[in-house]
Design an enzyme around this catalytic site. Structure first.
Site, short mmCIF file in Angstrom:
data_model
loop_
_atom_site.label_atom_id
_atom_site.label_comp_id
_atom_site.label_asym_id
_atom_site.label_seq_id
_atom_site.Cartn_x
_atom_site.Cartn_y
_atom_site.Cartn_z
N TRP A 127 -0.86 -14.82 -8.26
CA TRP A 127 0.61 -14.87 -8.17
C TRP A 127 0.99 -14.83 -6.68
O TRP A 127 0.49 -13.95 -5.96
CB TRP A 127 1.15 -13.66 -8.92
N ASP A 208 -2.64 -5.30 -12.51
CA ASP A 208 -1.25 -5.74 -12.61
C ASP A 208 -1.04 -6.22 -14.05
O ASP A 208 -1.58 -7.26 -14.44
CB ASP A 208 -0.99 -6.86 -11.60
N ALA A 210 1.54 -7.52 -16.38
CA ALA A 210 2.90 -8.06 -16.49
C ALA A 210 3.16 -8.76 -17.83
O ALA A 210 4.29 -9.11 -18.12
CB ALA A 210 3.16 -9.05 -15.35
N LYS A 243 8.75 -9.10 -19.29
CA LYS A 243 8.42 -10.17 -20.22
C LYS A 243 8.32 -9.65 -21.65
O LYS A 243 8.93 -10.22 -22.55
CB LYS A 243 7.10 -10.83 -19.82
C1 LMR Z 1 6.39 -15.80 -12.44
O1 LMR Z 1 5.27 -15.76 -11.95
O2 LMR Z 1 7.02 -16.85 -12.61
C2 LMR Z 1 7.05 -14.52 -12.86
O3 LMR Z 1 6.17 -13.45 -12.68
C3 LMR Z 1 8.36 -14.31 -12.21
C4 LMR Z 1 8.22 -13.96 -10.77
O4 LMR Z 1 8.80 -12.94 -10.36
O5 LMR Z 1 7.58 -14.70 -10.01
#
Ligand code: LMR
Length: 396
Positions: A127, A208, A210, A243
């Protein structure tokens, strides 16, 4: 003074949100930011959330401050969801944070306080906000091999070999479930091997989490984390309720630190509270209270789990239908790796110019590394996107 402010750009995901909003084309398709959508493209408030909010509005008698680290009941409820029954609560320090990103930030600040020289290992790919936060904090960072881009699967040998080079006290940032951006997770055997590597090196896992509940189920998605928490002396966790509770804008997150001994817990908990005070004082309360109430009430909880299961099934169905449509449109197995992924995301394996071509010529928005939000697809858009992807890919 302000003229000296250096230029800063937010990451590609946030830039894409703005570009999509500003696109006047009526048939535009958003496969960018990770937001769950129903078959009509809406992101509704979950039923249990609405019910808990109604109760909260009626019952709440004050909006005065909570504790700096948030409510202990929230810590306990979310820790149980993450770590299961019977976890070592006496070794667990926690603080509520503004969303999962807030938890990532607070945990990395905790790491920096403990050892500013600790290297934080991140997956390739990951990410984009992970490396961005690490760079801002000035923590040394290294990447470990994760995705085998040729096959679209996990590079097991590279993953274990690179993490075998971590040193005692390094931190290994892992995605708990539904790896962002690839959707490719370690299988149970690989989690076992990873635990052994971490034990041998003395590196500390930082999970992490999420997307718990978006992959294979609430417990199944936490199995890797729970294994690490059983095997290793120290584990760090950043959890998000954006989420799985659909509470995106309420900013509900939790930073957890499992300490090696109960004697350390108090100091780490006090430091997490101190970090909250430094950065924003008190964490947001509304969403955390809603989550606590849902998890504590058997009726609300069952309804939440049902709705979450339906969301998961919808994403699975989209994934399968999209993989099939891509196979038909491209007359090839080039996108066959999609079927092995889980959760919201998949990487199509397109070049940046091809991703740009999809945006410019077809009004289809995905992140520049060709990450698509599977939940952003609908029965109507799956064939449209598949044929545009196949066309752009064939043109090269
Ligand atoms: C994403 O990766 O699209 C989500 O986790 C939202 C974000 O905050 O980037």
């Amino acid at each position: 003074m302000l003229s000296a402010v250096p230029a800063r750009e937010v990451d590609a995901i946030i830039r894409l949100m703005g570009a999509f909003r500003d696109d006047p084309r009526p048939d535009k398709i958003d496969l960018g930011v990770g937001v769950w959508r129903d078959a009509l493209g809406r992101t509704p408030v979950m039923r249990a959330v609405r019910a808990a909010e109604r109760r909260l509005v009626e019952a709440q008698t004050t909006k005065t401050y909570t504790a700096l680290a948030g409510e202990p009941a929230f810590h306990a409820a979310l820790a149980r969801l993450l770590l299961g029954e019977g976890h070592a609560a006496d070794r667990l320090a926690a603080a509520a944070t503004p969303g999962g990103t807030g938890a990532v930030r607070q945990i990395l600040e905790l790491v920096r306080l403990a050892d500013p020289g600790a290297t934080v290992w991140i997956s390739d790919p990951t990410w984009p906000n992970h490396p961005a936060i690490l760079a801002t904090l000035g923590l040394p960072t290294r990447t470990y091999r994760y995705l085998d881009r040729a096959s679209g699967g996990l590079d097991r040998e590279g993953f274990l070999a690179d993490l075998g080079r971590a040193r005692r006290g390094d931190v290994v940032l892992l995605h708990g479930a539904c790896h962002n951006p690839s959707g490719i997770d370690p299988d149970p055997g690989l989690w076992e091997e990873l635990a052994a590597v971490l034990l041998a090196t003395g590196a500390v896992p930082f999970v992490d989490m999420a997307y718990q509940g978006f992959g294979a189920g609430l417990d199944a998605d936490a199995a890797g984390l729970r294994l690490l928490a059983r095997r290793l002396p120290e584990v760090l966790v950043a959890a998000s309720c954006s989420k799985n509770f659909g509470l995106y804008r309420e900013r509900v997150g939790l930073a957890l630190a499992l300490c090696a001994e109960a004697a350390t817990r108090g100091r780490v908990a006090a430091t997490l509270a101190w970090l909250n005070r430094q950065n924003f004082a008190f964490p947001p309360d509304h969403g955390a209270r809603v989550v606590t109430d849902i998890l504590a009430d058997p009726v609300l909880r069952a309804d939440w789990e049902d709705e979450l299961a339906a969301m998961r099934a919808g994403m699975d169905a989209n994934r399968r239908a999209f993989a099939l449509a891509l196979r038909e449109a491209s007359r090839s197995d080039r996108f066959g790796h999609l079927a092995a992924g889980r959760g919201m995301f998949a990487l199509l394996g397109l070049a940046p110019a091809e991703v740009e071509g999809l945006r410019a010529r077809h009004a289809i928005y995905m992140v520049g590394d060709s990450r698509v939000n599977i939940a952003g697809l609908t029965a109507a858009t799956i064939p449209v996107v598949a044929s545009a992807v196949a066309r752009v890919a064939a043109e090269g």
